[in-house]
Enzyme design. Structure first.
Site, mmCIF file in Angstrom:
data_model
loop_
_atom_site.group_PDB
_atom_site.id
_atom_site.type_symbol
_atom_site.label_atom_id
_atom_site.label_comp_id
_atom_site.label_asym_id
_atom_site.label_seq_id
_atom_site.Cartn_x
_atom_site.Cartn_y
_atom_site.Cartn_z
ATOM 1 N N HIS A 299 0.811 -1.049 0.067
ATOM 2 C CA HIS A 299 -0.040 0.014 0.008
ATOM 3 C C HIS A 299 0.958 1.197 -0.021
ATOM 4 O O HIS A 299 2.238 1.203 0.534
ATOM 5 C CB HIS A 299 -0.764 0.087 1.157
ATOM 6 C CG HIS A 299 -1.815 0.865 1.523
ATOM 7 N ND1 HIS A 299 -1.790 2.257 1.532
ATOM 8 C CD2 HIS A 299 -3.259 0.841 1.156
ATOM 9 C CE1 HIS A 299 -2.554 2.857 1.610
ATOM 10 N NE2 HIS A 299 -3.752 1.895 1.281
ATOM 11 N N ASP B 46 3.056 -3.979 8.355
ATOM 12 C CA ASP B 46 1.888 -3.335 8.104
ATOM 13 C C ASP B 46 0.710 -4.343 8.342
ATOM 14 O O ASP B 46 0.416 -5.426 7.401
ATOM 15 C CB ASP B 46 1.886 -2.740 6.642
ATOM 16 C CG ASP B 46 0.159 -2.155 6.330
ATOM 17 O OD1 ASP B 46 -0.335 -2.209 7.198
ATOM 18 O OD2 ASP B 46 0.237 -1.515 5.316
ATOM 19 N N GLN C 234 -4.501 -5.357 7.313
ATOM 20 C CA GLN C 234 -5.300 -6.117 6.820
ATOM 21 C C GLN C 234 -5.301 -7.505 7.221
ATOM 22 O O GLN C 234 -5.990 -8.539 6.697
ATOM 23 C CB GLN C 234 -5.324 -6.239 5.257
ATOM 24 C CG GLN C 234 -5.289 -4.953 4.295
ATOM 25 C CD GLN C 234 -6.855 -4.516 4.185
ATOM 26 O OE1 GLN C 234 -7.763 -5.200 4.495
ATOM 27 N NE2 GLN C 234 -6.802 -3.158 3.838
ATOM 28 N N LYS D 261 -10.537 -0.144 10.297
ATOM 29 C CA LYS D 261 -10.558 -1.568 9.364
ATOM 30 C C LYS D 261 -11.041 -2.551 10.181
ATOM 31 O O LYS D 261 -11.222 -3.653 9.722
ATOM 32 C CB LYS D 261 -9.263 -1.698 8.558
ATOM 33 C CG LYS D 261 -8.865 -0.589 7.526
ATOM 34 C CD LYS D 261 -7.593 -1.127 6.799
ATOM 35 C CE LYS D 261 -7.289 0.337 6.059
ATOM 36 N NZ LYS D 261 -8.058 0.627 5.042
ATOM 37 N N CYS E 172 -4.499 2.298 -3.955
ATOM 38 C CA CYS E 172 -3.335 2.712 -3.279
ATOM 39 C C CYS E 172 -2.334 1.778 -3.448
ATOM 40 O O CYS E 172 -1.356 1.924 -2.697
ATOM 41 C CB CYS E 172 -3.911 3.213 -1.318
ATOM 42 S SG CYS E 172 -4.800 4.256 -1.184
HETATM 43 N N1 PMP Z 1 -1.898 -0.452 4.413
HETATM 44 C C1 PMP Z 1 -2.829 -1.185 4.268
HETATM 45 C C2 PMP Z 1 -2.384 -2.529 3.654
HETATM 46 C C3 PMP Z 1 -3.894 -0.726 3.875
HETATM 47 O O1 PMP Z 1 -4.998 -1.401 3.285
HETATM 48 C C4 PMP Z 1 -4.243 0.738 4.421
HETATM 49 C C5 PMP Z 1 -5.735 1.238 4.372
HETATM 50 N N2 PMP Z 1 -6.173 1.514 3.042
HETATM 51 C C6 PMP Z 1 -3.480 1.513 4.977
HETATM 52 C C7 PMP Z 1 -2.169 0.932 5.086
HETATM 53 C C8 PMP Z 1 -3.604 2.589 5.553
HETATM 54 O O2 PMP Z 1 -4.506 2.846 6.509
HETATM 55 P P1 PMP Z 1 -5.023 4.248 6.917
HETATM 56 O O3 PMP Z 1 -5.412 5.031 5.897
HETATM 57 O O4 PMP Z 1 -6.164 3.934 7.875
HETATM 58 O O5 PMP Z 1 -3.792 5.002 7.699
#
Ligand code: PMP
Length: 424
Positions: free
Chosen positions: A135, A212, A215, A238, A379
């Site tokens: 991401h 990270d 997920q 999430k 993203c």
């Molecule tokens: N890493 C991953 C794998 C994600 O799916 C996301 C959320 N789309 C993020 C980071 C970023 O999370 P946040 O926007 O809640 O900071």
């Protein structure tokens, strides 16, 4: 028929009973953000109604109650990821947590952290390793850190089947590697990455590991100390929690060595006009007023998940995932991103391309039938480029999804090419 009764759970999520354009909502976008059970909404309202006050200061009753609830929430959420409370730093989300780490390492690099932090300092030519599937939140902060320090960013490639190329990882991770940052589960592929193998490779060369866990936290039992990573982030919204709250877990010695990123009130022991001494972790990383009601509601979210049981959640979503993936494979013109063979551990998530129909059109068509999915690059633009795409459609599940949700999605999707007059 699965490890939990999703139909009964749905009653706990008020939004799931609303209609979209007159049709029942089928929510398959939990990887973007999850829906919230009544217990979470109520916890935030109850705090704001009954105990709201600034924490860690104030000599009055409300301040004491708020502080106790806030620190209890830290202990609850830390326990959910297998950690003691002092190893959990509140952040506003995963993006904030990853930036905190990258900027703090940048501060260590310019000598802002004393002798303990020198082991985290980067030198020009040192290497930061990510994966091709990250991401942007776990990519761009490292690009920035590399640019500021003269470090070099390298990546572990993704194979055609979506798995990480571990042979390549063994050569990409080398004597100059100082940081290895990777997702536990990719938000596009849904594959559970081999954390233990990557940690072994990283630690063999003395590199710091940053996970990270955005997920994975909502979908499977998570024990961050047992995974052996040095630092890890996750995002409250999430995992059934509110927006504006997330966690940064760190090994005690790593957090101790890490200089602060944001500075100001609430993270200090002594301040003169010339200099300041900082509190130990986690407060050293929590400058300013914290998202208190959100932290308390996130604790309610993990209590909810614990009551259902993360093993049951994982088992339930495994069933949904297999049905989703097998169904998608049978639809003409659908190509799954990273369709690895059976035996690869996954969460309930699949991203795909529909031949001849743009992802945004697929998304709108599904929405017109009450089905919410995500479209775009999610993203993860480099990963899409890797598969020759700029956008895909992603369906993702959570504990409240039923087999019927997946089946309705598949039946509806099967008509999408016909609707747009594409294909045979
Ligand atoms: N890493 C991953 C794998 C994600 O799916 C996301 C959320 N789309 C993020 C980071 C970023 O999370 P946040 O926007 O809640 O900071």
């Amino acid at each position: 028929e699965t490890a939990l009764d999703a139909r009964a759970l749905r009653a706990d999520f008020p939004i799931l009973s609303r209609l979209v354009d007159g049709r029942p909502l089928v929510y398959l976008d939990s990887a973007a953000t999850s829906q919230k059970p009544r217990a979470v909404i109520d916890a935030e309202v109850a705090f704001l109604t009954n105990e709201n006050a600034a924490v860690h200061r104030g000599a009055h009753t409300l301040a004491a109650e708020a502080t106790e609830l806030f620190e209890d929430a830290r202990a609850t959420v830390a326990a959910f990821v297998g950690a003691p409370p002092e190893q959990l730093v509140w952040t506003s989300g995963a993006t904030a947590g990853l930036n905190l780490v990258a900027y703090a390492i940048g501060n260590a690099t310019v000598g802002r952290g004393g002798p303990a932090s020198s082991r985290l300092a980067l030198a020009a030519g040192d290497e930061i390793v990510v994966t091709e599937a990250e991401h942007h939140a776990n990519l761009v902060p490292w690009q920035e850190l590399a640019a500021r320090t003269g470090a070099v960013l390298r990546h572990i490639p993704v194979r055609d089947d979506g798995t990480l190329d571990l042979d390549a990882a063994a050569s990409v991770i080398g004597p100059r590697t100082r940081i290895v940052a990777f997702a536990h589960v990719s938000n596009v592929l849904g594959i559970v990455n081999p954390v233990a193998e990557l940690v072994v490779l990283a630690h063999a060369v003395g590199a710091l590991t940053v996970l990270d866990a955005c997920q994975s936290a909502p979908h499977l039992p998570l024990n961050l100390p047992a995974l052996g990573v040095d630092l890890a982030v996750f995002s409250g919204h999430k995992m059934l929690g509110p927006y504006g709250i997330g966690g940064l877990y760190g090994r005690a010695d790593v957090l101790d060595a890490l200089p602060p990123f944001l500075t100001g009130g609430s993270m200090i022991t002594r301040v003169t006009l010339d200099r300041t001494e900082y509190l130990p972790p986690p407060q050293r990383f929590e400058a300013g007023t914290q998202p208190v009601s959100q932290a308390i509601a996130l604790a309610a979210a993990v209590r909810y998940l614990d009551t259902v049981g993360m093993d049951a959640v994982h088992e339930h979503e495994r069933v949904l995932e297999r049905r989703l993936r097998e169904g998608l494979r049978t639809i003409d013109g659908v190509r799954l991103l990273g369709d690895s063979p059976a035996g690869i551990e996954r969460v309930g998530l699949a991203a795909f391309d529909v031949d001849g129909v743009h992802a945004h059109d697929v998304g709108q068509y599904l929405d017109s039938r009450g089905i919410a999915v995500r479209v775009g690059h999610h993203c993860a633009a480099p990963l899409h480029a890797r598969f020759g795409l700029t956008a895909s459609v992603r369906a993702s599940t959570a504990l409240y999804n039923t087999v019927e949700d997946v089946d309705l999605f598949l039946e509806t999707l099967a008509d999408v090419r016909g609707f747009f007059g594409v294909g045979a």
